[in-house]
Scaffold this active site. Structure first.
Site, PDB file in Angstrom:
ATOM      1  N   GLU A 206     -11.498  -3.645  -3.255  1.00  0.00           N
ATOM      2  CA  GLU A 206     -10.491  -2.715  -3.771  1.00  0.00           C
ATOM      3  C   GLU A 206     -10.305  -2.953  -5.262  1.00  0.00           C
ATOM      4  O   GLU A 206      -9.719  -3.946  -5.672  1.00  0.00           O
ATOM      5  CB  GLU A 206      -9.176  -2.929  -3.019  1.00  0.00           C
ATOM      6  CG  GLU A 206      -9.292  -2.725  -1.516  1.00  0.00           C
ATOM      7  CD  GLU A 206      -8.206  -3.472  -0.755  1.00  0.00           C
ATOM      8  OE1 GLU A 206      -7.027  -3.091  -0.848  1.00  0.00           O
ATOM      9  OE2 GLU A 206      -8.532  -4.453  -0.064  1.00  0.00           O
TER      10      GLU A 206
ATOM     11  N   HIS B 133      -9.560   1.991   0.168  1.00  0.00           N
ATOM     12  CA  HIS B 133      -9.566   0.879   1.114  1.00  0.00           C
ATOM     13  C   HIS B 133     -10.721   0.938   2.103  1.00  0.00           C
ATOM     14  O   HIS B 133     -10.573   0.572   3.270  1.00  0.00           O
ATOM     15  CB  HIS B 133      -8.228   0.826   1.846  1.00  0.00           C
ATOM     16  CG  HIS B 133      -7.791  -0.546   2.234  1.00  0.00           C
ATOM     17  ND1 HIS B 133      -8.545  -1.368   3.039  1.00  0.00           N
ATOM     18  CD2 HIS B 133      -6.683  -1.254   1.928  1.00  0.00           C
ATOM     19  CE1 HIS B 133      -7.904  -2.500   3.225  1.00  0.00           C
ATOM     20  NE2 HIS B 133      -6.769  -2.460   2.553  1.00  0.00           N
TER      21      HIS B 133
ATOM     22  N   HIS C 273       0.797  -1.233   0.000  1.00  0.00           N
ATOM     23  CA  HIS C 273       0.000   0.000   0.000  1.00  0.00           C
ATOM     24  C   HIS C 273       0.829   1.284   0.000  1.00  0.00           C
ATOM     25  O   HIS C 273       0.553   2.223   0.750  1.00  0.00           O
ATOM     26  CB  HIS C 273      -0.966   0.001   1.186  1.00  0.00           C
ATOM     27  CG  HIS C 273      -2.022  -1.071   1.119  1.00  0.00           C
ATOM     28  ND1 HIS C 273      -2.484  -1.591  -0.059  1.00  0.00           N
ATOM     29  CD2 HIS C 273      -2.715  -1.727   2.106  1.00  0.00           C
ATOM     30  CE1 HIS C 273      -3.422  -2.508   0.199  1.00  0.00           C
ATOM     31  NE2 HIS C 273      -3.569  -2.617   1.503  1.00  0.00           N
TER      32      HIS C 273
END
Ligand code: GLA
Length: 349
Positions: free
Chosen positions: A314, A180, A109
């Site tokens: 996602e 997210h 991420h």
């Protein structure tokens, strides 16, 4: 007549003293989204159930301080690279780039301080649309090129929560933006009885570090077959190597696509509240994550975030694409424009 501006409040300051605002988007149906300039976090999203009662369907907190701790990416914009890059490195144009190893040997991420931990500049375009911008400098978190990113959130009168991503760069780079948000259509409790459809014949199996092996595997006769509505809990604890690696679902599905426009990726239905969410996207992949790492230590908005009390949808390119030439490319060429759109459409049955 002047366009009514989305109301905003000052929410607090980051540890570096940067001011953070909270913006509200509202539509004619009485639905409401609250967005923080910190991480572009979707703090709350209230939509009606089948009897018209409003309920907040996303995990989060009422206070900024809880987001600074930080929670596992609740509601946040993820960048520059959503999900994992194997061994925290990739090569591009003959150069080697090294990223932060913030998930075992891998980079997750966007690294130690990804887009979820940055304060974005907000511009209210109307009471239903908020634009957020962020300039990620050349070399930030190890990624090449200055990257100008803009994310626009719109709450339409059709109860759609639309996210548009835009970026440009002055050097070739890689990019994979996503959001997210953790959803629970019932608002509270576990998600195991919520029923999922994913429009995908294939998924990308992973190794124990959750890095795709490069194989595309058919979902047929596996617990990853969501081509017909199946409750999340029905197969989640099966003795399946992929479910064991993911501690549940934490995988990328290869979406069935017929073109490059917005197409249905997934649908989730909560039999109790009657709420339905349909996910439409221009992206080729969907990371469906079932909150396996939530462990009841976080609480907010009057709820405790226990294991599998929320799911993420996602929309993105596949994990580790910079190291997987056979996957759809995440390369953004110098001067090129990156544009993707995802819509979370709410309705009831
Ligand atoms: C993604 C990852 C998961 C986990 C969560 C955040 O969905 O795939 O493995 O890191 O984010 O906890």
């Amino acid at each position: 007549m002047e366009i009514p501006k989305a109301p905003k409040i000052f929410w607090g300051k980051t540890r570096d003293g940067e001011s953070v605002d909270l913006h509200a988007l509202t539509n004619s149906k009485g639905s409401e989204a609250r967005i923080a300039t910190y991480g572009g976090v979707v703090v709350s999203l209230k939509v009606p159930d089948r009897s018209g009662r409003m309920g907040d369907v996303v995990a989060g907190f009422n206070d900024l301080e809880s987001y600074l701790k930080p929670p596992p990416y609740f509601g946040a914009i993820i960048g520059r690279y959503g999900n994992r890059i194997g061994k925290a490195r990739f090569s591009l144009d003959g150069g080697e780039y090294t990223l932060a190893k913030n998930d075992g040997e891998n980079s997750l991420h966007g690294g130690n301080r990804g887009f979820d931990k940055r304060v974005w500049t907000a511009r209210s375009l109307s009471s239903q649309t908020l634009e957020l911008s962020y300039l990620s400098r050349d070399g930030e978190e190890g990624y090449p090129g200055n990257l100008w990113a803009t994310v626009t959130y719109t709450l339409t009168d059709a109860n759609e929560f639309m996210i548009e991503y835009f970026a440009t760069t002055d050097k070739d780079t890689v990019i994979n933006l996503t959001n997210h948000t953790y959803f629970n259509l019932a608002g509270d409790g576990d998600i195991l009885g919520q029923r999922v459809v994913i429009n995908a014949d294939w998924f990308t199996p992973v190794d124990e570090g959750l890095i795709p092996t490069g194989e595309l595997r058919s979902v047929a006769a596996t617990p990853f077959d969501f081509r017909t509505a199946t409750s999340i809990g029905q197969r989640i604890d099966q003795n399946d190597q992929q479910l064991i690696f993911g501690h549940g679902y934490d995988h990328n599905w290869v979406l069935n696509r017929s073109g490059s426009g917005l197409e249905t990726a997934a649908k989730v239905l909560d039999p109790k509240s009657g709420r339905v969410i349909e996910v439409l996207t221009t992206e080729p992949g969907l990371q469906f994550y079932t909150g396996n790492f939530l462990d009841g230590t976080l609480a907010g908005k009057g709820r405790v975030y226990t294991r599998r009390s929320a799911f993420c949808m996602e929309t993105q390119h596949f994990p580790d694409s910079p190291n997987k030439p056979s996957f759809p490319s995440t390369l953004l060429k110098r001067g090129a424009e990156y544009r993707t759109t995802t819509v979370y459409r709410f309705s009831t049955i």
